[in-house]
Design an enzyme around this catalytic site. Sequence first.
Site, PDB file in Angstrom:
ATOM      1  N   GLY A  35      90.489 -16.069   3.762  1.00 58.63           N
ATOM      2  CA  GLY A  35      91.844 -15.986   4.316  1.00 58.63           C
ATOM      3  C   GLY A  35      92.032 -17.202   5.194  1.00 58.63           C
ATOM      4  O   GLY A  35      91.406 -17.309   6.239  1.00 58.63           O
ATOM      5  N   HIS A  36      92.799 -18.165   4.723  1.00 61.29           N
ATOM      6  CA  HIS A  36      92.966 -19.428   5.428  1.00 61.29           C
ATOM      7  C   HIS A  36      94.390 -19.510   5.970  1.00 61.29           C
ATOM      8  O   HIS A  36      95.349 -19.455   5.206  1.00 61.29           O
ATOM      9  CB  HIS A  36      92.660 -20.611   4.489  1.00 61.29           C
ATOM     10  CG  HIS A  36      91.237 -20.608   4.007  1.00 61.29           C
ATOM     11  ND1 HIS A  36      90.749 -21.484   3.079  1.00 61.29           N
ATOM     12  CD2 HIS A  36      90.176 -19.817   4.351  1.00 61.29           C
ATOM     13  CE1 HIS A  36      89.470 -21.241   2.872  1.00 61.29           C
ATOM     14  NE2 HIS A  36      89.106 -20.235   3.619  1.00 61.29           N
ATOM     15  N   LYS A  70      89.194 -23.650   8.838  1.00 60.49           N
ATOM     16  CA  LYS A  70      89.098 -24.616   7.733  1.00 60.49           C
ATOM     17  C   LYS A  70      90.462 -24.903   7.119  1.00 60.49           C
ATOM     18  O   LYS A  70      90.801 -26.050   6.818  1.00 60.49           O
ATOM     19  CB  LYS A  70      88.157 -24.074   6.641  1.00 60.49           C
ATOM     20  CG  LYS A  70      86.746 -23.845   7.108  1.00 60.49           C
ATOM     21  CD  LYS A  70      85.908 -23.149   6.052  1.00 60.49           C
ATOM     22  CE  LYS A  70      86.324 -21.729   5.729  1.00 60.49           C
ATOM     23  NZ  LYS A  70      86.122 -20.761   6.797  1.00 60.49           N
ATOM     24  N   GLN A  82      84.514 -19.300   3.506  1.00 62.86           N
ATOM     25  CA  GLN A  82      83.444 -18.665   4.303  1.00 62.86           C
ATOM     26  C   GLN A  82      82.724 -19.731   5.146  1.00 62.86           C
ATOM     27  O   GLN A  82      83.307 -20.770   5.409  1.00 62.86           O
ATOM     28  CB  GLN A  82      82.463 -17.898   3.396  1.00 62.86           C
ATOM     29  CG  GLN A  82      83.052 -16.662   2.724  1.00 62.86           C
ATOM     30  CD  GLN A  82      83.854 -16.964   1.469  1.00 62.86           C
ATOM     31  OE1 GLN A  82      83.402 -17.655   0.590  1.00 62.86           O
ATOM     32  NE2 GLN A  82      85.054 -16.427   1.367  1.00 62.86           N
ATOM     33  N   ASP A 134      86.151 -18.226   9.063  1.00 67.46           N
ATOM     34  CA  ASP A 134      87.314 -18.190   9.963  1.00 67.46           C
ATOM     35  C   ASP A 134      87.255 -19.233  11.071  1.00 67.46           C
ATOM     36  O   ASP A 134      87.774 -19.025  12.172  1.00 67.46           O
ATOM     37  CB  ASP A 134      87.484 -16.784  10.587  1.00 67.46           C
ATOM     38  CG  ASP A 134      87.655 -15.716   9.525  1.00 67.46           C
ATOM     39  OD1 ASP A 134      88.192 -16.032   8.445  1.00 67.46           O
ATOM     40  OD2 ASP A 134      87.248 -14.569   9.778  1.00 67.46           O
TER      41      ASP A 134
END
Length: 422
Positions: A39-40, A15, A223, A12
């Site tokens: 989750g981006h 990225k 990650q 988080d």
Amino acid sequence: MNTVITGLQWGDEGKGKIVDYLTETADVVIRGQGGNNAGHTVIAKGEKYVLHLLPSGILWDDKINVIGNGVVVDPIGLCVEIARIEGQGVEIGPEKLLISDRAHVVLPFHKELDAAREISLGDQKIGTTKRGIGPAYCDKVNRCGLRMADLLDRPFAEAQIVRRTAEVNEILEKYDLPTFTAEAVIEETFTAFERLRPHVTNTIPVLHKAWKAKQNLLFEGAQGTLLDIDFGTYPFVTSSNTTAGGSTTGTGLPPTAIEAVIGVCKAYTTRVGSGPFPTGDEGLSEYLHNLGREFGATTGRARGCGWLDTVLLRFACMVNGVTGLAVTNVDGLDEYEELKICVAYDIDGTHHDLPPADRSSWDRAKPVYESLPGWKQDTTACTEYDQLPENAKAYLTRLSELCEAPIAFVGVGPDRAQTLKR
Ligand code: GDP
Ligand code: IMO
Ligand code: MG
């Protein structure tokens, strides 16, 4: 320049935002590991997109996005995600999204196995995203997984699912968790797979052709380094190599294809799930949560927040071979009076400038801080690095010195436009 974008903390870091920003000058964006545990978040032209399996280059037209062989793909989750992103007006045709035929498949029972494992761990649970990532990688390594290519051979895949469902049910029954019928697993999986079939291909020659043609390749990590299966805070990690090396084993492009590694970190530290967090700070967590920040993109969980930890960052820069830092969320510290930076860990009276390997040392590690004055100024409207307040620049310079890596980008807000180039 072929560039890896990798997380330097516990995920988080921002990225997705950096990948989206750099996609403008890239041709191909490639994910090489992880699954929909990621989750981006990308905010572009006022619209917010949350991407889990889709590479963050998907919002740009005329770019190729590849889900590489090292990713574990939940076909059902991916169909839902494609429908959601298409519903936001982004077209996702088979020429724009390619899925490796070697990528392993996350099956519905992997999620329940994930839950079973967490129950069995009790107060030692990892706090996974419950997306079945660990069990899917377990099956891969245990040589009983299914790959996308196997789904092209339906009778073979069905027989494998029947065998594996029987084994899995024995485990689930022990934990009073729902069991599966092989028929239901087959039905759900193949319904989703039919939607994805046009995207599934041998992505390796496609990537090599792009490389040989000197196209710009962008590798999107998921990650972060401290969640890496080898370098992270084991066992409180994810099940893949999240570090730069995962970009080659997970895509079929060799290490010689990589020309730069951008390490993404926040100007402070966050972590979701269990495990050590030496610089975790309740006051900073409360402050950031009150600003509506730091709630997870995948599970909605509040992230723990803490001070910048350069012990972790130094190590992360080493193992990733970072050539430039992207420091995001600098604006999160805009109003703070005094900022702390952890420069070493004190473990039983000895100072360490690299993280330990063993669990008990992690538990005893006390951060050694130095303090810098805050800048007490809004940075969100800055459009160039030089416009940042002097104290913000001093903070970034100190960060860079301690990590032995230059600053390449700075984030002063979640929008695509709020990325400053150094
Ligand atoms: P990722 O998983 O590394 O892509 O990061 P996430 O998207 O899960 O979490 C990063 C969060 O920070 C998201 O809510 C982003 O919109 C947000 N973000 C990224 N960069 C910045 C920044 O520079 N400033 C602010 N305010 N938010 C940012
Ligand atoms: P992105 O790509 C933050 C964490 C989970 C848990 C541990 C193991 O958005 O940075 P898993 O479901 O992978 O078996 O969970 O890893 N985790 C993440 N934390 N960002 C992520 O991805 C994460 N993916 C997994 O919270 O601690
Ligand atoms: Mg995330």
